[in-house]
Design a protein around this motif. Structure first.
Motif, PDB file in Angstrom:
ATOM      1  N   PHE A 163       0.892  -1.101   0.013  1.00 14.69           N
ATOM      2  CA  PHE A 163       0.216   0.053  -0.009  1.00 14.69           C
ATOM      3  C   PHE A 163       0.944   1.382  -0.032  1.00 14.69           C
ATOM      4  O   PHE A 163       2.097   1.241   0.437  1.00 14.69           O
ATOM      5  N   VAL A 164       0.211   2.146  -0.564  1.00 16.58           N
ATOM      6  CA  VAL A 164       0.706   3.667  -0.411  1.00 16.58           C
ATOM      7  C   VAL A 164      -0.363   4.479   0.384  1.00 16.58           C
ATOM      8  O   VAL A 164      -1.463   4.502  -0.004  1.00 16.58           O
ATOM      9  N   ARG A 165      -0.187   5.063   1.649  1.00 19.50           N
ATOM     10  CA  ARG A 165      -0.953   5.947   2.295  1.00 19.50           C
ATOM     11  C   ARG A 165      -1.195   7.235   1.528  1.00 19.50           C
ATOM     12  O   ARG A 165      -0.396   7.791   0.937  1.00 19.50           O
ATOM     13  N   VAL A 166      -2.506   7.705   1.674  1.00 22.82           N
ATOM     14  CA  VAL A 166      -2.791   8.775   0.878  1.00 22.82           C
ATOM     15  C   VAL A 166      -4.015   9.619   1.836  1.00 22.82           C
ATOM     16  O   VAL A 166      -4.481   9.085   2.833  1.00 22.82           O
ATOM     17  N   THR A 167      -3.876  10.916   1.503  1.00 17.95           N
ATOM     18  CA  THR A 167      -4.667  12.050   2.226  1.00 17.95           C
ATOM     19  C   THR A 167      -5.591  12.458   1.265  1.00 17.95           C
ATOM     20  O   THR A 167      -5.053  13.023   0.251  1.00 17.95           O
ATOM     21  N   PHE A 168      -6.880  12.411   1.759  1.00 24.10           N
ATOM     22  CA  PHE A 168      -7.894  13.282   0.776  1.00 24.10           C
ATOM     23  C   PHE A 168      -8.331  14.325   1.705  1.00 24.10           C
ATOM     24  O   PHE A 168      -8.215  14.520   3.064  1.00 24.10           O
ATOM     25  N   PRO A 169      -9.078  15.352   0.967  1.00 27.27           N
ATOM     26  CA  PRO A 169      -9.667  16.504   1.600  1.00 27.27           C
ATOM     27  C   PRO A 169     -10.785  15.870   2.445  1.00 27.27           C
ATOM     28  O   PRO A 169     -11.145  14.717   2.172  1.00 27.27           O
ATOM     29  N   ASP A 170     -11.189  16.479   3.458  1.00 23.95           N
ATOM     30  CA  ASP A 170     -12.259  16.116   4.523  1.00 23.95           C
ATOM     31  C   ASP A 170     -13.368  15.923   3.779  1.00 23.95           C
ATOM     32  O   ASP A 170     -14.134  15.005   4.032  1.00 23.95           O
ATOM     33  N   ASP A 171     -13.917  16.584   2.870  1.00 25.25           N
ATOM     34  CA  ASP A 171     -15.083  16.333   2.150  1.00 25.25           C
ATOM     35  C   ASP A 171     -15.170  14.756   1.347  1.00 25.25           C
ATOM     36  O   ASP A 171     -16.138  14.003   1.318  1.00 25.25           O
ATOM     37  N   VAL A 172     -13.856  14.649   0.680  1.00 24.62           N
ATOM     38  CA  VAL A 172     -13.596  13.287   0.078  1.00 24.62           C
ATOM     39  C   VAL A 172     -13.812  12.164   0.979  1.00 24.62           C
ATOM     40  O   VAL A 172     -14.270  11.000   1.042  1.00 24.62           O
ATOM     41  N   ARG A 173     -12.738  12.481   2.142  1.00 20.86           N
ATOM     42  CA  ARG A 173     -13.000  11.298   3.115  1.00 20.86           C
ATOM     43  C   ARG A 173     -14.138  11.179   3.721  1.00 20.86           C
ATOM     44  O   ARG A 173     -14.464   9.746   3.833  1.00 20.86           O
ATOM     45  N   THR A 174     -14.991  11.976   4.001  1.00 19.32           N
ATOM     46  CA  THR A 174     -16.395  11.824   4.258  1.00 19.32           C
ATOM     47  C   THR A 174     -17.403  10.952   3.376  1.00 19.32           C
ATOM     48  O   THR A 174     -18.039  10.143   3.681  1.00 19.32           O
ATOM     49  N   ARG A 175     -17.235  11.305   2.178  1.00 18.29           N
ATOM     50  CA  ARG A 175     -17.844  10.690   1.056  1.00 18.29           C
ATOM     51  C   ARG A 175     -17.207   9.106   1.112  1.00 18.29           C
ATOM     52  O   ARG A 175     -18.234   8.270   1.016  1.00 18.29           O
ATOM     53  N   LEU A 176     -16.163   8.767   1.306  1.00 16.91           N
ATOM     54  CA  LEU A 176     -15.550   7.495   1.133  1.00 16.91           C
ATOM     55  C   LEU A 176     -15.928   6.653   2.260  1.00 16.91           C
ATOM     56  O   LEU A 176     -16.393   5.768   2.119  1.00 16.91           O
ATOM     57  N   LEU A 177     -16.173   7.392   3.539  1.00 18.43           N
ATOM     58  CA  LEU A 177     -16.643   6.408   4.606  1.00 18.43           C
ATOM     59  C   LEU A 177     -18.131   6.192   4.581  1.00 18.43           C
ATOM     60  O   LEU A 177     -18.598   5.305   4.709  1.00 18.43           O
ATOM     61  N   ALA A 178     -18.652   7.524   3.945  1.00 17.27           N
ATOM     62  CA  ALA A 178     -20.321   7.048   3.652  1.00 17.27           C
ATOM     63  C   ALA A 178     -20.501   6.121   2.716  1.00 17.27           C
ATOM     64  O   ALA A 178     -21.465   5.212   3.135  1.00 17.27           O
ATOM     65  N   THR A 179     -19.789   5.895   1.381  1.00 17.00           N
ATOM     66  CA  THR A 179     -19.819   4.778   0.736  1.00 17.00           C
ATOM     67  C   THR A 179     -19.571   3.520   1.377  1.00 17.00           C
ATOM     68  O   THR A 179     -20.375   2.396   1.079  1.00 17.00           O
ATOM     69  N   ALA A 180     -18.573   3.392   2.182  1.00 13.17           N
ATOM     70  CA  ALA A 180     -18.243   2.181   2.841  1.00 13.17           C
ATOM     71  C   ALA A 180     -19.389   1.626   3.858  1.00 13.17           C
ATOM     72  O   ALA A 180     -19.782   0.634   3.923  1.00 13.17           O
ATOM     73  N   GLY A 181     -19.940   2.677   4.578  1.00 12.89           N
ATOM     74  CA  GLY A 181     -21.095   2.363   5.409  1.00 12.89           C
ATOM     75  C   GLY A 181     -22.351   1.759   4.609  1.00 12.89           C
ATOM     76  O   GLY A 181     -23.096   1.330   5.325  1.00 12.89           O
ATOM     77  N   GLU A 182     -22.611   2.013   3.366  1.00 15.39           N
ATOM     78  CA  GLU A 182     -23.826   1.742   2.868  1.00 15.39           C
ATOM     79  C   GLU A 182     -23.480   0.152   2.227  1.00 15.39           C
ATOM     80  O   GLU A 182     -24.669  -0.455   1.715  1.00 15.39           O
ATOM     81  N   LYS A 183     -22.371  -0.465   2.380  1.00 16.98           N
ATOM     82  CA  LYS A 183     -22.157  -1.997   1.717  1.00 16.98           C
ATOM     83  C   LYS A 183     -22.792  -2.878   2.965  1.00 16.98           C
ATOM     84  O   LYS A 183     -22.750  -2.728   4.142  1.00 16.98           O
TER      85      LYS A 183
END
Length: 77
Positions: free
Chosen positions: A57-77
């Protein structure tokens, strides 16, 4: 865990770990013991977390709004 504390990593190789998807973004959970053995605890598409070598892996940093969207998407599964 608050979105601003969440970390993410992109899988750059799945050699010997066919269950990983190359170029997929994975959520990384804090795990000091895993770090001590050069591993990351990542959440897969099933919502379960597993240990993998950090070299995959390579760690990545996203802006807060992108991070929030990624987490919301993960929660939908």
């Amino acid at each position: 865990m608050p979105a601003e504390q969440c970390e993410f990593a992109i899988c750059v190789t799945n050699e010997s770990y066919e269950d990983l998807e190359v170029w997929k973004v994975y959520q990384v959970l804090p795990d000091q013991k895993a770090a001590e053995v050069d591993c990351l605890r990542v959440v897969d598409e099933s919502g379960e977390d597993y240990l993998y070598p950090t070299s995959r892996f390579v760690r990545v940093t996203f802006p807060d709004d992108v991070r929030t969207r990624l987490l919301a998407t993960a929660g939908e599964k």
